[in-house]
Design an enzyme around this catalytic site. Structure first.
Site, PDB file in Angstrom:
ATOM      1  N   LYS A   1      60.496  37.543  20.083  1.00  0.00           N
ATOM      2  CA  LYS A   1      60.109  37.020  18.832  1.00  0.00           C
ATOM      3  C   LYS A   1      61.091  37.182  17.859  1.00  0.00           C
ATOM      4  CE  LYS A   1      56.079  37.434  17.276  1.00  0.00           C
ATOM      5  NZ  LYS A   1      55.231  35.944  17.083  1.00  0.00           N
TER       6      LYS A   1
ATOM      7  N   GLU B   1      51.783  41.441  17.252  1.00  0.00           N
ATOM      8  CA  GLU B   1      52.943  40.508  16.614  1.00  0.00           C
ATOM      9  C   GLU B   1      52.791  40.795  15.107  1.00  0.00           C
ATOM     10  OE1 GLU B   1      52.208  37.115  19.142  1.00  0.00           O
ATOM     11  OE2 GLU B   1      51.962  35.976  17.150  1.00  0.00           O
TER      12      GLU B   1
ATOM     13  N   GLU C   1      47.993  43.503  30.110  1.00  0.00           N
ATOM     14  CA  GLU C   1      48.695  42.780  30.884  1.00  0.00           C
ATOM     15  C   GLU C   1      49.625  44.054  31.447  1.00  0.00           C
ATOM     16  OE1 GLU C   1      51.142  39.733  29.418  1.00  0.00           O
ATOM     17  OE2 GLU C   1      53.009  40.628  30.453  1.00  0.00           O
TER      18      GLU C   1
ATOM     19  N   TRP D   1      47.726  34.079  13.648  1.00  0.00           N
ATOM     20  CA  TRP D   1      48.147  32.577  14.371  1.00  0.00           C
ATOM     21  C   TRP D   1      47.734  31.385  13.214  1.00  0.00           C
ATOM     22  CZ3 TRP D   1      46.874  33.774  20.310  1.00  0.00           C
ATOM     23  CH2 TRP D   1      47.736  34.522  20.784  1.00  0.00           C
TER      24      TRP D   1
ATOM     25  N   HIS E   1      50.958  33.961  34.994  1.00  0.00           N
ATOM     26  CA  HIS E   1      51.892  32.877  34.530  1.00  0.00           C
ATOM     27  C   HIS E   1      52.604  32.309  35.892  1.00  0.00           C
ATOM     28  CE1 HIS E   1      51.906  35.765  31.053  1.00  0.00           C
ATOM     29  NE2 HIS E   1      51.623  34.548  30.419  1.00  0.00           N
TER      30      HIS E   1
HETATM   31  N1  GLN Z   1      39.939  34.726  26.377  1.00  0.00           N
HETATM   32  C1  GLN Z   1      41.158  34.251  26.308  1.00  0.00           C
HETATM   33  C2  GLN Z   1      41.320  33.203  27.719  1.00  0.00           C
HETATM   34  O1  GLN Z   1      41.113  33.749  28.822  1.00  0.00           O
HETATM   35  C3  GLN Z   1      42.303  34.981  26.161  1.00  0.00           C
HETATM   36  C4  GLN Z   1      43.684  34.437  25.842  1.00  0.00           C
HETATM   37  C5  GLN Z   1      44.661  35.206  25.544  1.00  0.00           C
HETATM   38  O2  GLN Z   1      44.599  36.460  25.719  1.00  0.00           O
HETATM   39  N2  GLN Z   1      45.825  34.656  25.065  1.00  0.00           N
HETATM   40  O3  GLN Z   1      41.981  32.365  27.629  1.00  0.00           O
END
Ligand code: GLN
Ligand code: ZN
Length: 757
Positions: A116, A609, A669, A565, A698
Site C-alpha cells: 500500500k 490498513e 491468513e 473502505w 488466491h
Molecule cells: N466473509 C468475506 C468472504 O468470505 C470475507 C472477505 C474478506 O475478508 N475480504 O468473502
C-alpha cells in the site's frame, strides 16, 4: 499572482478506459499500438482538461504504477525480467504481474511485491534492491511525454519520486542496507535533472512524502546528502510532501537546498506559519488547499479567509494545488446521472477539484468579486450540506451519545463464555469452517445484476438466491464441515452490500479509484448519520440455518472495515462515524442472535490498513477502532460465539489491540507464511481461539491433506490445540467449485487425522 498547479491526475479514465485497454492487451485481444493509443488519448484529454493551470503534471500517467515507472527510469529492473526477448513494456508488465511458466514462449517470472502507498488504498510495486543494485538513467518515457505535452501547448511540470522516498519504498532482497545505495542512486537523478534542463524544463516536482513520517536519523541525513548533490541542477526543484504534517521534519524540509516546498495544507495547516518562517525569503511555498483524498466540495469562503492574508504576505511565492495527487479520487462528477441531486451538489471529483482550484486562484488574483457568482453557489452548496436533514439524524446522535462503557463489554469473561459455547455447539476438536463466501458463479452474478436492472422480480430473485444457499449448505454438509456459512451469494461486495441497506450511504456509478494495475474500487460515499432502517441479513441467515442442524455462521462486515473502505464525511472525526457504524452493526448482531443464530462473524478485513502513518498515532486509532468492534459485537449473550476475520497476517505490532477485541474466534491468513506468523499470538499468550488459514485461496492449487496436517501441527506448537480451528485463508468467492470442493475435502480429512492424534 498566485501560481496554480496539480500534483497528478487519475489515469484510469472517467469510464475506466485504461483498465479495459490494459486487460485487452494482456488477453491478447489488442496490440501494443492499441494500448499506446489509448494511453495517448487519455493523456491528451487529461492535459487539455488541466490546461488552465499554470503548471500541468507530466509523467503522472502510468500503464501500471508510478513507482514501477521510476524503477524503470532509474534502470532498477529485477534481473529476472531483464534480457526478455521482447520489448520494455512487456518486461515492465512482467515485473508488475509476473508470468507463469505455462506461457509457452518464456520462463516463469514471478511478480514483484505490491504494497500500500502510504495510508491510501493504492498499491505500488515495491522496488527491489540488493547490495549489487546499480542504476542507469533511461528518461525516455518521461521525455516523450514532455514532448507530447509541449506539442499540445501544455506547460508541463515533470513529476518524479525523490531519491530518499524511492529507497525507502523499496526492499533489499538480500537483507543489505538499502540506504547504502544512495551514493550510486544520486548520479542517476543528477543525470535526470540535466536531461530535463536540456529539454527546457523549469520546474520538477520531486515527491518526498516520507517527510510526513517518523524518520530514523540516517534517513534524515540521507535527505541532506541527496539534496546537496542536486545543488548544481539547472532547473528548480519543488520538494513535495503530502498525506500529513512535517512536525519534527519541518526544519529539515524547509532548509534543504531546493526552490520550493509543497505542503498538504488540509492536514498541516497549523504548520504553515512556521514553514513560512523557516523557508526564508526566496523559496516558493506551494499549499495543497484542496483535499485530494476525499470527494467533498471545498468550502471556498473558509479557504479564502485564511489564504488571502498568506497571499498578501507571500505574493508571487505562493502556489496553490490539491493536497496530493488526484489519483485517489474519481475522475469526473459529470458522469454521475443517478446520484441523488442533493448529495451530488455536495461533491467534487478530480475535475471539479481543479475547477475549485481555479476559482480560488481567480479570487486571489482578481478579488472575490471576479468570481462572485461561483463563490455564492459554492457557499450555498456547502451550507445546504451542513444543515441537511439527510446528514443529521437526531435519533442516531442520541443513541451514540447514550453508549456507555458497558456497551463494549461481554456479559462474562472468555473462559466462561467458551464453556457455555462448547456445551451449546458441541464441536469436535479442530473444528472446521470457512470464511464466508463460496464461488460466485456466472449464474449468481447474472441473477444479481438482472435483479438490479429490474429484469428479475424480487420473488424470483429470492427463490434463486435461496436455491444457491441451499446448494451451498448441502455441499458443506456433504463435506462434513462443522460450522457452516450461507455462502454470500447475494453480496456483490462486503461493504457495498451493507452500505446499500444503511441510511447515510450513497453510491456513485463511475466513482472508480485505481487500487493497483487495472484494478479499481468504487468506494461508497458515507455522507450522513448512519442508521439501519431494517435487518439486513437476518432473512438469509435464518433461511440458511433452517436447512441444517449444524451451526450456521451469521456473516457481517465490521464498522472499521466499512469506514476504511468508504469515502467518509469530513465534518466529524472518523472515530464518531465509526461509532455510528458500530451501533448499526450491533443492532444487526442482536437481531441475528434473536433469530437463533448461534455463531456470528464480524469481518474486519481493513482494520490494519487504517493505521495512521505515524506510529505515535497508532494507539489512539486502535483505541477507537477496537472499541467500535466491541460495541458492534459485544451486546450478545455469553453462549453466542463471536468470530472475526482478518485477511492478513502481520499482527506483531497490533496483537494487543486484537486481543482487546475479545472475539471468541479469530480467523486469519497464515498459509503462505508457514504458520510463522502465529508467533505474535504465541508471544502474547493470546487467550482466545484462532483459525490460522491453512491454504491460500488466491491460488487455484488444491492443498494436499498432508500439507494441511503439517501446517496445523506447526500451529499447535505455538497455540494450544484446544484453541485451534481449521479454515482457508479467506473467502472462496473468486474460486471455482471444482477447486473448492477437493480443497475443503482435504481440509476436513486433515482435521480427522489431527483429531485421531
Ligand atoms: N466473509 C468475506 C468472504 O468470505 C470475507 C472477505 C474478506 O475478508 N475480504 O468473502
Ligand atoms: Zn479475508
Amino acid at each position: 499572482m498566485v501560481t496554480t498547479h496539480n500534483l497528478g491526475f487519475p489515469r484510469i479514465g472517467a469510464q475506466r478506459e485504461l483498465k479495459f485497454a490494459l486487460e485487452a492487451y494482456w488477453n491478447g485481444q489488442a496490440s501494443q499500438d492499441d494500448l499506446a493509443a489509448v494511453g495517448a488519448t487519455l493523456r491528451h484529454r487529461h492535459w487539455q482538461g488541466q490546461s488552465f493551470l499554470d503548471l500541468v503534471p507530466v509523467g503522472d500517467f502510468s500503464f501500471y504504477d508510478q513507482v514501477l515507472d521510476m524503477s524503470f527510469m532509474l534502470g532498477n529492473v529485477p534481473v529476472r525480467a531483464q534480457h526478455q526477448p521482447d520489448n520494455t513494456l512487456d518486461a515492465y508488465f512482467r515485473v508488475a504481474r509476473g508470468r507463469s511458466a505455462n506461457d509457452s514462449d518464456c520462463g516463469c517470472v514471478h511478480a514483484a511485491e505490491m504494497t500500500k502507498w502510504f495510508d491510501t488504498n493504492y498499491h505500488y510495486i515495491v522496488p527491489e534492491f540488493s547490495a549489487a543494485t546499480g542504476f542507469a538513467l533511461d528518461a525516455s518515457r518521461l521525455l516523450d511525454q514532455l514532448e507530447e505535452a509541449r506539442r499540445l501547448g501544455v506547460n508541463g511540470k515533470p513529476v518524479i519520486i525523490g531519491p530518499v522516498t524511492y529507497l525507502w519504498l523499496g526492499k533489499a532482497k538480500d537483507g543489505s542496507d538499502k540506504l547504502a545505495l544512495l551514493p550510486r542512486l544520486l548520479p542517476a537523478y543528477v543525470a535526470l535533472f540535466e536531461e530535463l534542463a536540456r529539454h527546457g524544463v523549469e520546474w520538477v516536482q520531486v515527491d518526498e512524502p516520507i517527510l510526513v513520517t517518523e524518520l530514523a536519523s540516517q534517513w534524515r541525513e540521507a535527505f541532506v546528502t541527496a539534496y546537496d548533490a542536486f545543488k548544481g541542477a539547472q532547473l528548480k526543484l519543488l520538494l513535495t510532501t503530502y498525506f500529513g504534517q512535517l512536525r519534527e521534519n519541518l526544519d529539515l524540509a524547509c532548509t534543504l537546498p531546493v526552490h520550493g516546498l509543497h505542503l498538504d495544507a488540509t492536514l498541516a495547516r497549523d504548520e504553515i506559519g512556521q514553514v513560512i518562517e523557516r523557508l526564508g525569503p526566496d523559496k516558493v511555498l506551494s499549499l495543497g488547499v484542496i483535499n485530494g483524498r476525499n470527494i467533498w466540495k471545498t468550502d471556498l469562503h473558509a479557504t479564502l479567509e485564511w489564504l488571502e492574508p498568506l497571499h498578501r504576505q507571500l505574493e508571487e511565492r505562493l502556489w496553490i494545488a490539491p493536497s496530493c495527487s488526484l489519483l485517489h479520487v474519481p475522475v469526473d462528477l459529470e458522469c454521475e446521472e443517478e446520484l441523488d441531486r442533493d448529495i451530488r451538489s455536495w461533491l467534487a471529483f478530480a475535475r471539479q477539484k481543479l475547477d475549485e482550484l481555479q476559482l480560488l486562484a481567480q479570487a486571489l488574483n482578481k478579488g472575490r468579486v471576479a468570481v462572485q457568482e461561483a463563490l455564492v453557489a459554492n457557499h450555498a452548496a456547502v451550507e445546504r450540506r451542513r444543515g441537511s436533514p439527510r446528514v443529521h439524524n437526531q435519533a442516531v446522535q442520541a443513541a451514540v451519545a447514550a453508549i456507555d462503557a458497558s456497551a463494549g463489554e461481554r456479559s462474562e469473561p472468555y473462559e466462561q463464555r467458551a464453556t457455555r459455547q462448547a456445551a451449546l455447539l458441541q464441536l469436535p476438536a479442530y473444528p472446521t469452517t470457512t470464511i464466508g463466501s463460496f464461488p460466485q458463479t456466472a449464474a449468481i452474478r447474472q441473477a444479481r445484476s438482472r435483479f438490479r436492472r429490474g429484469e428479475l422480480d424480487e420473488a424470483s430473485y429470492k427463490t434463486h438466491m435461496q436455491s444457491e444457499i441451499a446448494l451451498c449448505v448441502r455441499e458443506q454438509e456433504a463435506l462434513g464441515l462443522d460450522v457452516l456459512v450461507h455462502g454470500e451469494a447475494e453480496r456483490n461486495d462486503m461493504v457495498e452490500y451493507f452500505g446499500e441497506q444503511l441510511e447515510g450511504f450513497a453510491f456513485s456509478q463511475f466513482g472508480w479509484v485505481q487500487s493497483y494495475g487495472s484494478r479499481c474500487v468504487k468506494p461508497p460515499i458515507l455522507f450522513g448519520d448512519i442508521s439501519r432502517p431494517r435487518p439486513m441479513t437476518v432473512e438469509w441467515a435464518s433461511y440458511a440455518q433452517s436447512l441444517t442442524s449444524k451451526p450456521m455462521k451469521g456473516m457481517l462486515t465490521g464498522p472499521v472495515t466499512m469506514l476504511n473502505w468508504s469515502f467518509v464525511r469530513d465534518d466529524q472525526p472518523r472515530s464518531s462515524t465509526c461509532r455510528q457504524l458500530a451501533l448499526a452493526i450491533r443492532g444487526e448482531v442482536l437481531d441475528l442472535e434473536r433469530a437463533g443464530v448461534r455463531v456470528i462473524q464480524i469481518d474486519e478485513a481493513a482494520l490494519r490498513e487504517g493505521l495512521p502513518l505515524r506510529r505515535s498515532e497508532w494507539d489512539a486509532y486502535l483505541e477507537w477502532a477496537v472499541e467500535a468492534f466491541r460495541i458492534a459485537a459485544n451486546g450478545v449473550r455469553g453462549e453466542t460465539q463471536i468470530h472475526t476475520h482478518m485477511c492478513y497476517s502481520e499482527f506483531n505490532d497490533i496483537i494487543g489491540a486484537i486481543a482487546k477485541m475479545d472475539a471468541d474466534v479469530i480467523t486469519i491468513e497464515t498459509s503462505r507464511s508457514d504458520m510463522q506468523l502465529l508467533e505474535a499470538f504465541e508471544g502474547f499468550d493470546y487467550p482466545n481461539q484462532i483459525g490460522p488459514g491453512v491454504y491460500d485461496i488466491h491460488s487455484p492449487n488444491v492443498p494436499g491433506q498432508d500439507q494441511i496436517v503439517q501446517l496445523m501441527r506447526k500451529a499447535a506448537e505455538r497455540i494450544p490445540s484446544g484453541r485451534l480451528w481449521i479454515n482457508p485463508d479467506c473467502g472462496l468467492k473468486t474460486r471455482r467449485w471444482e477447486e473448492v470442493l477437493p480443497a475443503l475435502r482435504n481440509m476436513v480429512e486433515a482435521a480427522k487425522t489431527l483429531r485421531a492424534g
